[in-house]
Write a protein that holds these residues in place. Sequence first.
Motif, PDB file in Angstrom:
ATOM      1  N   ILE A 101     103.558 -38.052  45.236  1.00  0.00           N
ATOM      2  CA  ILE A 101     102.538 -39.022  44.229  1.00  0.00           C
ATOM      3  C   ILE A 101     101.488 -39.882  45.162  1.00  0.00           C
ATOM      4  O   ILE A 101     101.823 -40.805  45.956  1.00  0.00           O
ATOM      5  N   SER A 102      99.933 -39.469  44.915  1.00  0.00           N
ATOM      6  CA  SER A 102      99.135 -40.117  45.779  1.00  0.00           C
ATOM      7  C   SER A 102      97.986 -40.012  45.256  1.00  0.00           C
ATOM      8  O   SER A 102      97.612 -38.672  45.161  1.00  0.00           O
ATOM      9  N   SER A 109      99.421 -38.120  40.167  1.00  0.00           N
ATOM     10  CA  SER A 109      99.220 -39.704  39.895  1.00  0.00           C
ATOM     11  C   SER A 109     100.544 -40.366  39.208  1.00  0.00           C
ATOM     12  O   SER A 109     101.278 -39.818  39.040  1.00  0.00           O
ATOM     13  N   HIS A 110     100.191 -41.601  39.091  1.00  0.00           N
ATOM     14  CA  HIS A 110     100.997 -42.630  38.527  1.00  0.00           C
ATOM     15  C   HIS A 110     101.316 -41.846  37.175  1.00  0.00           C
ATOM     16  O   HIS A 110     102.606 -42.081  36.703  1.00  0.00           O
ATOM     17  N   LEU A 144     104.330 -39.898  36.351  1.00  0.00           N
ATOM     18  CA  LEU A 144     105.737 -40.746  36.195  1.00  0.00           C
ATOM     19  C   LEU A 144     105.811 -41.415  34.928  1.00  0.00           C
ATOM     20  O   LEU A 144     106.819 -42.286  34.902  1.00  0.00           O
ATOM     21  N   TRP A 199     106.716 -41.089  46.569  1.00  0.00           N
ATOM     22  CA  TRP A 199     105.504 -41.931  46.049  1.00  0.00           C
ATOM     23  C   TRP A 199     104.952 -42.506  47.358  1.00  0.00           C
ATOM     24  O   TRP A 199     105.560 -43.181  48.018  1.00  0.00           O
ATOM     25  N   MET A 221     102.663 -44.969  48.459  1.00  0.00           N
ATOM     26  CA  MET A 221     101.994 -46.167  48.035  1.00  0.00           C
ATOM     27  C   MET A 221     100.791 -46.581  49.126  1.00  0.00           C
ATOM     28  O   MET A 221     101.338 -46.754  50.249  1.00  0.00           O
ATOM     29  N   ASP A 269      97.393 -49.746  45.483  1.00  0.00           N
ATOM     30  CA  ASP A 269      98.714 -50.402  44.895  1.00  0.00           C
ATOM     31  C   ASP A 269      99.016 -51.691  45.131  1.00  0.00           C
ATOM     32  O   ASP A 269      99.852 -52.227  44.404  1.00  0.00           O
ATOM     33  N   ALA A 289     101.198 -49.286  39.539  1.00  0.00           N
ATOM     34  CA  ALA A 289     102.291 -49.275  40.574  1.00  0.00           C
ATOM     35  C   ALA A 289     103.429 -50.177  40.230  1.00  0.00           C
ATOM     36  O   ALA A 289     104.602 -49.826  40.110  1.00  0.00           O
ATOM     37  N   VAL A 300     105.594 -48.341  37.697  1.00  0.00           N
ATOM     38  CA  VAL A 300     106.383 -47.472  38.016  1.00  0.00           C
ATOM     39  C   VAL A 300     107.520 -48.057  38.917  1.00  0.00           C
ATOM     40  O   VAL A 300     108.668 -47.412  38.880  1.00  0.00           O
ATOM     41  N   LEU A 311     113.403 -47.006  43.438  1.00  0.00           N
ATOM     42  CA  LEU A 311     112.679 -46.402  44.572  1.00  0.00           C
ATOM     43  C   LEU A 311     113.567 -46.904  45.660  1.00  0.00           C
ATOM     44  O   LEU A 311     114.023 -47.850  46.176  1.00  0.00           O
ATOM     45  N   VAL A 319     111.542 -41.635  44.895  1.00  0.00           N
ATOM     46  CA  VAL A 319     111.788 -41.843  43.509  1.00  0.00           C
ATOM     47  C   VAL A 319     113.069 -41.070  43.058  1.00  0.00           C
ATOM     48  O   VAL A 319     113.013 -40.063  42.963  1.00  0.00           O
TER      49      VAL A 319
END
Length: 484
Positions: A385-386, A399-400, A403, A421, A423, A427, A439, A442, A448, A468
Motif C-alpha cells: 500500500i503506497s 492505496s488507502h 483497505l 503499508w 507510510m 501520511d 492514514a 487505516v 498494525l 497490516v
Amino acid sequence: MEELNFGVVPWGLSVVMLAVAAFRLRRLRPDWTHALVLLVALLASAVVLPLSRIVIEGHEAEYLEILLGQRGLDAGDTARMPAMQCLLRGLGWLGVGQRGAQAVSLLFGGLACVSWSAALGRLASRWVGLAAGLSLALWGNLAAWSSSVYNVVLPFFFVCLAFWALSLLLDGEEPVGAGLLAGAAAGMAVSLRLDTVWVAPAGLLLVLLAQPKGWRRWMPGLLLGAGVALSSVLAVRGTGELPGSGEWANSFAMNAALFVYFEPFQRLWVLPAVLIGLGLGLRARWRVALPLVVLLLSTHFALAGFNDYGSRHLLGAGLTLSAGLGFCLSRRLAWVPLAIAALGLMFSLVDMRLRFYASEDAFAQALNSELPEWSLQDLRGCALISEDTRIAQEGEQLSHFNLWNADELADLQAQHGCVLWLMGVQDFRWSSLAVRDRALRVERLYELEPLAVVSNPEDGYVGLVLRVERARRWPSASLVRTLP
C-alpha cells in the motif's frame, strides 16, 4: 468562451440578498470581544503555522489555476463548485494572486470565529460567546484550513454568519434584514460547499424552539435562502454522481465510530469540559444547546457515509464543541476543566504547527530510530500500500482505499500472503490533500505492526513499513497510536 453553470444563478441571488441585508443592518457595531477573537484567530493561523511551507496541489491547485486565469470556468462538480470558481475568478480580475487569496481565506477564517462568538453572545451571554469564539480560534483544524484557497473555510464563514443572523432574528433585531442575511448566508454556504446543508436541521430547530414573532417579515428571506441552497444542490447533482455514491453503508460502518477527526476535542483532557459545558447549556439554555447537539450529530453521522470523510467536513461540528467549552462559564467549578481544555487546544495547535506541510526530514526525525533499515527490495512478495509515485507508478498503486473494507484486506492477504503499508510523509503531515485523514482511518481500522524504515538517498524518500494484520474489533478504541 468559458462555460457557466446554472449554479451561478443562485449564488448571484445570494450576493444581492447579502447586499440588501447589509444595508438594513448597517447600524450594528462590533465590540471589543469580537476584536479579541479576530486577533487570536489571525495569530493562530498566520503566525503559529509556518505558511511558507504551503504547497498548492490536488483540487486546490485547480482552484488556484482558475484564480490565476490559467483554467477556464466550467460546469463544475463537488470538487470545483461553480460559485467558488466565479468568486476566485472575480478575485483574479481584481489582481489578487495566490498570496492575496490566502490572505482573504485567513481573514474569513477569523471572521467565522467572530460571527460565532457574536451569535452565542446574543443567544447565551457575552462571556459564553467570547470563550466559544476563542476556543474556535485556537482549533488547529480551522487554523490550518484558513490558509487554504480550497472551498472549506469560506463556506464555513457563511455558516457562522447564518447563525449570527438567526441570533439577531431571535433577538428581534431588524427581522427583515436578519431573515435576508440568514437565508443569503445559508444559501451561499451550500452554493460553495454542498455538505454544509447538514447544518440546516440545527438552524431550523433553533427557530422552531424560539418561535420568534413577526414571521411574515423574516420568513421570505429564509425561504429564498432555502431555494438558493436547493438550486445549488440540483445544479451540481446534475453534473453526475456524487463522490462515494453506492458506498454509503460500508463508509458509514467505518466512520461512524471514528472520532479522531474531532482532534483535540475527543481527547480525555478536552472532552470532559465539552460534555460538562453542553450539560450546563442543556440545563440552563436548552433551546440553544439542543440545536447545537443536533448540529454535532447531524454533521458527523450524515457525513460519515462519505468514503473520504475527514477533518475538513467537521468545521460545523466544531461550533457545537466550542460552544460546549463556552457554556463552562455558567458554573465556577467548570472553569477547571475549561482551563485544562484550553491547554489541550494549544498543545494540539503546536502539534499542527509541526505537521503543517512538514518536510520529509521532519517525518524521518519522528520515526523510531530503533527500527531496522530495509531496502525496497525487501518489500517484494507482499501487497504494498503506497500512493507515492517514487515507489509505484501511477495506475499500479494500491492505496488507502484498498483497505476500506476488511474483505479487501482478506483478499490481498490470500493473494500475496501479506500486506504492507509503506507510510510516507503525506501520511504524516497536514496538507490540503488530507492524506493524513485516510492514514488515521487505516490506523484505527486495523492492527498494525511497525517493521522497518525504508530510505532512498537518491530522491530523499523515507517510509515506515507497517504490516497490516487484522481488523480491530473496536476501531475507535485504539489508545496506543502507531503513527508518528
